[in-house]
Write a protein that holds these residues in place. Structure first.
Motif, PDB file in Angstrom:
ATOM      1  N   ILE A 161       0.856  -1.203   0.000  1.00 37.45           N
ATOM      2  CA  ILE A 161       0.000   0.000   0.000  1.00 37.45           C
ATOM      3  C   ILE A 161       0.884   1.242   0.000  1.00 37.45           C
ATOM      4  O   ILE A 161       0.691   2.175  -0.782  1.00 37.45           O
ATOM      5  N   VAL A 162       1.882   1.245   0.912  1.00 38.66           N
ATOM      6  CA  VAL A 162       2.791   2.391   1.024  1.00 38.66           C
ATOM      7  C   VAL A 162       3.589   2.566  -0.269  1.00 38.66           C
ATOM      8  O   VAL A 162       3.752   3.695  -0.763  1.00 38.66           O
ATOM      9  N   TYR A 163       4.074   1.466  -0.831  1.00 44.23           N
ATOM     10  CA  TYR A 163       4.849   1.560  -2.076  1.00 44.23           C
ATOM     11  C   TYR A 163       4.033   2.236  -3.180  1.00 44.23           C
ATOM     12  O   TYR A 163       4.524   3.134  -3.872  1.00 44.23           O
ATOM     13  N   ASN A 164       2.793   1.788  -3.363  1.00 41.84           N
ATOM     14  CA  ASN A 164       1.945   2.367  -4.405  1.00 41.84           C
ATOM     15  C   ASN A 164       1.673   3.845  -4.162  1.00 41.84           C
ATOM     16  O   ASN A 164       1.690   4.656  -5.100  1.00 41.84           O
ATOM     17  N   LEU A 165       1.426   4.210  -2.910  1.00 43.03           N
ATOM     18  CA  LEU A 165       1.147   5.617  -2.597  1.00 43.03           C
ATOM     19  C   LEU A 165       2.374   6.494  -2.854  1.00 43.03           C
ATOM     20  O   LEU A 165       2.247   7.635  -3.324  1.00 43.03           O
ATOM     21  N   ILE A 166       3.574   5.992  -2.536  1.00 41.77           N
ATOM     22  CA  ILE A 166       4.793   6.759  -2.801  1.00 41.77           C
ATOM     23  C   ILE A 166       4.970   6.983  -4.305  1.00 41.77           C
ATOM     24  O   ILE A 166       5.326   8.087  -4.746  1.00 41.77           O
ATOM     25  N   GLN A 167       4.710   5.962  -5.106  1.00 40.04           N
ATOM     26  CA  GLN A 167       4.815   6.111  -6.564  1.00 40.04           C
ATOM     27  C   GLN A 167       3.791   7.123  -7.086  1.00 40.04           C
ATOM     28  O   GLN A 167       4.093   7.927  -7.979  1.00 40.04           O
ATOM     29  N   MET A 168       2.585   7.085  -6.537  1.00 39.84           N
ATOM     30  CA  MET A 168       1.557   8.048  -6.950  1.00 39.84           C
ATOM     31  C   MET A 168       1.976   9.473  -6.598  1.00 39.84           C
ATOM     32  O   MET A 168       1.803  10.409  -7.396  1.00 39.84           O
ATOM     33  N   ALA A 169       2.537   9.653  -5.395  1.00 39.80           N
ATOM     34  CA  ALA A 169       3.003  10.985  -4.980  1.00 39.80           C
ATOM     35  C   ALA A 169       4.134  11.468  -5.878  1.00 39.80           C
ATOM     36  O   ALA A 169       4.207  12.654  -6.243  1.00 39.80           O
ATOM     37  N   SER A 170       5.030  10.541  -6.259  1.00 41.53           N
ATOM     38  CA  SER A 170       6.130  10.902  -7.157  1.00 41.53           C
ATOM     39  C   SER A 170       5.598  11.388  -8.503  1.00 41.53           C
ATOM     40  O   SER A 170       6.074  12.394  -9.050  1.00 41.53           O
ATOM     41  N   ILE A 171       4.598  10.701  -9.047  1.00 41.16           N
ATOM     42  CA  ILE A 171       4.001  11.103 -10.327  1.00 41.16           C
ATOM     43  C   ILE A 171       3.360  12.489 -10.202  1.00 41.16           C
ATOM     44  O   ILE A 171       3.494  13.342 -11.094  1.00 41.16           O
ATOM     45  N   GLN A 172       2.682  12.739  -9.094  1.00 44.06           N
ATOM     46  CA  GLN A 172       2.053  14.053  -8.887  1.00 44.06           C
ATOM     47  C   GLN A 172       3.105  15.155  -8.839  1.00 44.06           C
ATOM     48  O   GLN A 172       2.906  16.241  -9.394  1.00 44.06           O
ATOM     49  N   GLN A 173       4.243  14.902  -8.186  1.00 42.69           N
ATOM     50  CA  GLN A 173       5.291  15.917  -8.107  1.00 42.69           C
ATOM     51  C   GLN A 173       5.935  16.166  -9.458  1.00 42.69           C
ATOM     52  O   GLN A 173       6.239  17.318  -9.807  1.00 42.69           O
ATOM     53  N   ILE A 174       6.138  15.117 -10.240  1.00 38.80           N
ATOM     54  CA  ILE A 174       6.709  15.283 -11.581  1.00 38.80           C
ATOM     55  C   ILE A 174       5.835  16.214 -12.415  1.00 38.80           C
ATOM     56  O   ILE A 174       6.333  17.007 -13.217  1.00 38.80           O
TER      57      ILE A 174
END
Length: 541
Positions: free
Chosen positions: A51-64
């Motif tokens: 769950i945490v891994y997926n959320l971190i990837q989603m946050a990274s995409i939002q920042q990009i």
């Protein structure tokens, strides 16, 4: 017998892997969608790590894609699933720091970078957050603090060439800012040399931008050379933020192609705002749709129960409705009276404010000019042609000031001369220190616009220009008018010192918003300290 495969877990991993593949290929919408679906599947399985891994990837995409507030919301969603300090807490704190740094919330950014350092299990993984802290200190003008951190990183033997070049460049820039230009230039050049050798193109952009800043006050030609180089590489890498920074130097350095650069700046800035807003909306919609799908069955059950209750209570509800309607009528009459009273008070206050502003303009400016003109006639020989010419210039200046005060406070001519008068008003803010560029005002079909909207536009633009003159210290102001079949778009951009968004109301910009909302338009303000000021006004026809 082999362990039985859980189809739900298998599907969750497939979605996660598909998200990773899309991420690598820069298909950000698809990647975000698949990571979000995978997260929901792992929530059912109660698999906290994934769950945490997926959320971190989603946050990274939002920042990009520039959605820093959205990324913070996504990272906050991950916190309840983190039970101990590990690699995930380092990533979460580092991403929090990046978001706050980009949002200019510098103290919070430093806090999160320090938390990331605490969770790091070796010195190498500490270099990046340490360098990020130094960059924040440079943004805060705490150059000595930045220097201490950067020099401590250089002492580490395990530092990579890439990290060393980054540290040298930032260290040189900090020394330049504290008044040691020779040492600063040497360090920045050393960092650039390493980056050129390794062909780290994105990092080379940063070095060239620092050197453009370094030479901006002493050697405009070299400053333009480095800015142009940064722009060229940023264009190849499709890095819009760096292209905008390079263009800002080329514009502020009074380059030969200043107008062309200004147009490019406006076009790129408009494009990235639209693209990033589009991504923000898509990310929010993906989250919303997933949540809606997840709650669908429960919602249907609740609605069925509520309908049964509603049928039984229908008669009572009708009686309550009638009573509420009567109360509503009385409240409506009461609030209308209150509204009329407030409008009357507001009109009185507006008239008083106008009188006060006129009096202040006359006292602060016009009275002094008249006094100097009278003194001039008493002390200078008016028989001299030169003295007469000087006196005529002073009188002409006084006449212009009187016309300006009259134009600001008289009724606005909304007839055929409206665009000419509007352009004339805006052009009065041109000076030796400020270049005002007005684009496409003649292409707008002003006859199709209501008089009230024309008045509101002129009042708002006048307030914007006054605010710019008082607060921004801008050297370049660009106003762009776009005309479509159904709406009018006005974009204002300056390269002034900007401000915190919380200061917008204090700077008197609330009146502008009220005026635009009153004619069913929209107005948005975008500003950060030292990053200029932008306003977008949209009006329906």
């Amino acid at each position: 017998m082999p362990d039985k495969i859980d189809p739900n877990r298998d599907n969750a991993y497939k979605l996660r892997d598909l998200g990773i593949e899309n991420f690598k290929n820069k298909n950000y919408n698809s990647a975000f969608y698949n990571f979000n679906k995978s997260k929901i599947e792992f929530e059912v399985l109660k698999d906290s790590a994934n769950i945490v891994y997926n959320l971190i990837q989603m946050a990274s995409i939002q920042q990009i894609n520039g959605d820093y507030y959205g990324s913070k919301e996504t990272l906050t969603e991950a916190l309840p699933y983190v039970k101990k300090k590990d690699i995930y807490t380092v990533s979460i704190n580092n991403f929090f720091g990046i978001a706050d740094k980009e949002l200019a919330i510098y103290n919070d950014a430093v806090y999160y970078y320090k938390e990331a350092i605490k969770d790091a299990d070796n010195n190498i993984s500490k270099f990046s957050p340490l360098n990020n802290i130094a960059v924040v200190y440079i943004e805060q003008k705490k150059y000595q603090n930045a220097i201490e951190i950067l020099e401590s990183i250089l002492e580490e033997k395990q530092i990579s060439k890439e990290s060393k070049a980054r540290v040298l460049d930032n260290l040189g820039f900090a020394y330049f800012k504290i008044g040691n230009p020779d040492k600063g230039l040497a360090l920045m050049n050393e960092g650039l040399k390493i980056r050129n050798q390794s062909q780290d193109l994105y990092a080379i952009i940063g070095s060239n931008l620092h050197l453009a800043d370094f030479y901006s006050k002493t050697n405009i030609s070299k400053s333009n050379e480095y800015a142009a180089k940064a722009y060229e590489i940023a264009t190849k890498l499709h890095s819009i933020d760096e292209r905008l920074k390079a263009l800002s130097f080329l514009i502020s350095n009074d380059s030969d192609n200043q107008n062309d650069y200004a147009k490019k700046f406006i076009f790129l800035n408009d494009s990235i705002i639209k693209i990033r807003n589009n991504f923000k909306n898509k990310f929010a919609k993906i989250k919303y749709d997933s949540k809606k799908e997840k709650e669908e069955n429960q919602k249907l059950r609740l609605e069925k129960a509520e309908n049964l209750v509603a049928l039984k209570d229908a008669e009572n509800e009708r009686n309550i409705f009638i009573a509420c309607f009567v109360v509503f009528i009385f409240l409506l009459a009461y609030f209308k009276k209150q509204y009329d009273t407030q409008n009357r008070i507001k009109n009185i206050k507006t008239a008083y404010d106008t009188e006060t502003r006129i009096a202040k303009d006359i006292h602060d400016g016009l009275a002094n000019d008249v006094f100097h003109a009278i003194t001039y006639t008493q002390t200078q020989p008016l028989a001299s042609e030169n003295s007469k010419e000087n006196l005529l210039q002073k009188l002409d200046h006084i006449y212009t000031r009187v016309r300006g005060i009259s134009r600001e406070n008289n009724d606005i001519d909304t007839g055929p001369n409206y665009p000419n008068n509007l352009k004339e008003m805006l052009s009065t803010y041109n000076s030796s220190n400020t270049n005002v560029i007005i684009n496409n005002i003649e292409k707008v079909n002003w006859d199709s616009l209501e008089d009230l909207k024309k008045i509101a536009i002129q009042r708002v633009l006048h307030e914007l220009m006054v605010n710019m003159k008082k607060h921004s210290e801008a050297t370049l102001v660009v106003l762009k008018f776009d005309n479509t079949e159904n709406k009018l778009l006005i974009q204002y951009t300056d390269n002034g010192k900007g401000c915190e968004k919380s200061q917008i109301i204090k700077n008197g910009l609330q009146n502008m918003e009220n005026r635009i909302l009153a004619i069913k338009g929209t107005i948005t303000f975008e500003t950060e300290p030292d990053k200029g000021f932008k306003v977008k006004i949209t009006l329906p026809k």
